[in-house]
Design a protein around this motif. Structure first.
Motif, PDB file in Angstrom:
ATOM      1  N   UNK A  54       7.680   8.482  -5.231  1.00  0.00           N
ATOM      2  CA  UNK A  54       8.221   9.510  -6.122  1.00  0.00           C
ATOM      3  C   UNK A  54       9.113  10.503  -5.359  1.00  0.00           C
ATOM      4  N   UNK A  55       8.667  10.866  -4.167  1.00  0.00           N
ATOM      5  CA  UNK A  55       9.446  11.836  -3.380  1.00  0.00           C
ATOM      6  C   UNK A  55      10.789  11.233  -2.948  1.00  0.00           C
ATOM      7  N   UNK A  56      10.770   9.984  -2.529  1.00  0.00           N
ATOM      8  CA  UNK A  56      12.007   9.344  -2.064  1.00  0.00           C
ATOM      9  C   UNK A  56      13.023   9.237  -3.208  1.00  0.00           C
ATOM     10  N   UNK A  57      12.533   8.874  -4.384  1.00  0.00           N
ATOM     11  CA  UNK A  57      13.442   8.796  -5.539  1.00  0.00           C
ATOM     12  C   UNK A  57      13.924  10.200  -5.929  1.00  0.00           C
ATOM     13  N   UNK A  58      13.012  11.163  -5.888  1.00  0.00           N
ATOM     14  CA  UNK A  58      13.369  12.540  -6.294  1.00  0.00           C
ATOM     15  C   UNK A  58      14.462  13.117  -5.394  1.00  0.00           C
ATOM     16  N   UNK A  63      11.152  -0.539   0.491  1.00  0.00           N
ATOM     17  CA  UNK A  63      11.177  -0.954  -0.930  1.00  0.00           C
ATOM     18  C   UNK A  63      11.345   0.234  -1.875  1.00  0.00           C
ATOM     19  N   UNK A  64      10.980   1.399  -1.416  1.00  0.00           N
ATOM     20  CA  UNK A  64      11.147   2.623  -2.214  1.00  0.00           C
ATOM     21  C   UNK A  64      12.533   3.230  -1.990  1.00  0.00           C
ATOM     22  N   UNK A 100       0.825  -1.220   0.000  1.00  0.00           N
ATOM     23  CA  UNK A 100       0.000   0.000   0.000  1.00  0.00           C
ATOM     24  C   UNK A 100       0.860   1.270   0.000  1.00  0.00           C
ATOM     25  N   UNK A 101       2.045   1.167  -0.582  1.00  0.00           N
ATOM     26  CA  UNK A 101       2.937   2.338  -0.644  1.00  0.00           C
ATOM     27  C   UNK A 101       2.303   3.460  -1.476  1.00  0.00           C
ATOM     28  N   UNK A 102       2.114   4.638  -0.893  1.00  0.00           N
ATOM     29  CA  UNK A 102       1.552   5.741  -1.685  1.00  0.00           C
ATOM     30  C   UNK A 102       2.512   6.169  -2.803  1.00  0.00           C
ATOM     31  N   UNK A 103       1.984   6.429  -3.964  1.00  0.00           N
ATOM     32  CA  UNK A 103       2.828   6.796  -5.099  1.00  0.00           C
ATOM     33  C   UNK A 103       3.626   8.066  -4.795  1.00  0.00           C
TER      34      UNK A 103
END
Ligand SMILES: NC(=O)C1=CN([C@@H]2O[C@H](COP(=O)(O)OP(=O)(O)OC[C@H]3O[C@@H](n4cnc5c(N)ncnc54)[C@H](OP(=O)(O)O)[C@@H]3O)[C@@H](O)[C@H]2O)C=CC1
Ligand SMILES: C[C@H](O)[C@@H]1OC(=O)[C@H](O)[C@@H]1O
Length: 259
Positions: free
Chosen positions: A108-112, A159-160, A101-104
């Motif tokens: 996106x923020x973690x990768x950014x 996982x992110x 249930x990871x919020x998109x």
């Protein structure tokens, strides 16, 4: 004094690992610039700590996920000190969350922040070093990225995050190739579990904390200062002049502890 008169920038230098590196590098004679995202009071207290010890430092707010923060940070170093010698990419976030249930927005923020931010920052730093050119010792600069043990192993609630740390390690390997001819060395440190704000809530769970401690042969969780020596070693052309594309685990032995 391993970094005497070197100009060193560190992203996320206001607290935790970045602050530990900034303060120790200043003690080794470096002139410091720190980037931070929002906590002005911590950034100012880091600058004061360095100045109180006789060093030089400035702080600049900037979200590393925005490319313009990178060019502004490097420009601030050139304005303050005239050059840039060592760039430490450290800023990062790790909002623990389950996979299914990871919020998109969290992905996106973690990768950014962790990966895109590292790319923009290292690119801006490298361009300044290339512009300055090689010094008499054949080097134009050193880049050290704070990756993680998580570049090598997974985490159920990360996982992110773990792919971003593998990405940062990979970035150092590829930039080591791209920048070697310019006299710029690029290396990564891989911390284990270090006690900072990033995991304060996660490690408030005593069972988890004791489990993590039990996995560490040296018998304790890390402190931010534990990263300072390894980063200063990699930053130093004198000590690590033939080291590039390398990664250094700083984890008290946690990674090798299978049984
Ligand atoms: N602690 C650990 O166990 C480990 C940490 N790491 C890595 O070490 C690095 C530092 O973590 P740590 O010291 O623990 O974390 P902290 O939370 O203690 O410090 C994070 C720092 O990064 C800054 N920051 C966060 N987001 C941004 C952003 N978007 N733009 C600019 N600055 C930002 C913060 O500034 P502000 O407070 O103003 O938001 C703060 O200065 C991270 O990359 C992390 O992945 C790797 C392995 C283990
Ligand atoms: C935030 C975590 O506690 C920390 O970050 C990492 O990169 C490691 O996985 C640590 O556990």
């Amino acid at each position: 004094m391993l970094l005497k008169d070197k100009v060193l920038l560190v992203t996320g230098g206001s607290k935790g690992i970045g602050r530990g590196i900034a303060v120790a590098a200043a003690r080794h004679g470096a002139k410091i610039g720190i980037n931070f995202a929002g906590d002005e009071a911590s950034a100012q207290s880091a600058v004061e700590e360095i100045k109180a010890a006789g060093g030089q430092a400035f702080a600049l707010r900037g979200d590393v996920s925005k490319p313009e923060s990178a060019t502004a940070f490097v420009a601030a170093a050139v304005e303050a000190y005239g050059r840039l010698d060592v760039f430490v990419n450290n800023a990062g976030i790790c909002p623990f969350h389950g996979f299914l249930d990871m919020p998109v927005e969290t992905v996106d923020r973690t990768i950014a922040v962790n990966l895109n931010g590292a790319y923009y920052m290292c690119q801006a730093a490298a361009n300044q070093m290339v512009k300055q050119g090689k010094g008499a010792n054949g080097f134009a600069g050193s880049i050290v990225a704070v990756s993680s043990i998580s570049a090598l192993v997974g985490g159920e609630y990360q996982t992110h995050y773990t792919p971003t740390k593998a990405g940062v390690l990979s970035l150092m390997q590829s930039t080591a190739i791209a920048l070697g001819k310019h006299g710029i060395r690029c290396n990564a440190v891989l911390p284990g579990t270090i006690l900072t704000d990033i995991n304060k809530d996660d490690l408030a769970d005593l069972k988890k904390r004791e489990y993590m401690e039990a996995r560490i042969p040296l018998g304790r969780l890390g402190q931010p200062e534990d990263l300072a020596g390894p980063v200063i070693f990699l930053a130093s052309d004198e000590l690590a002049g033939y080291v590039t594309g390398a990664s250094l685990l700083v984890d008290g032995g946690m990674f090798v502890n299978l049984q």
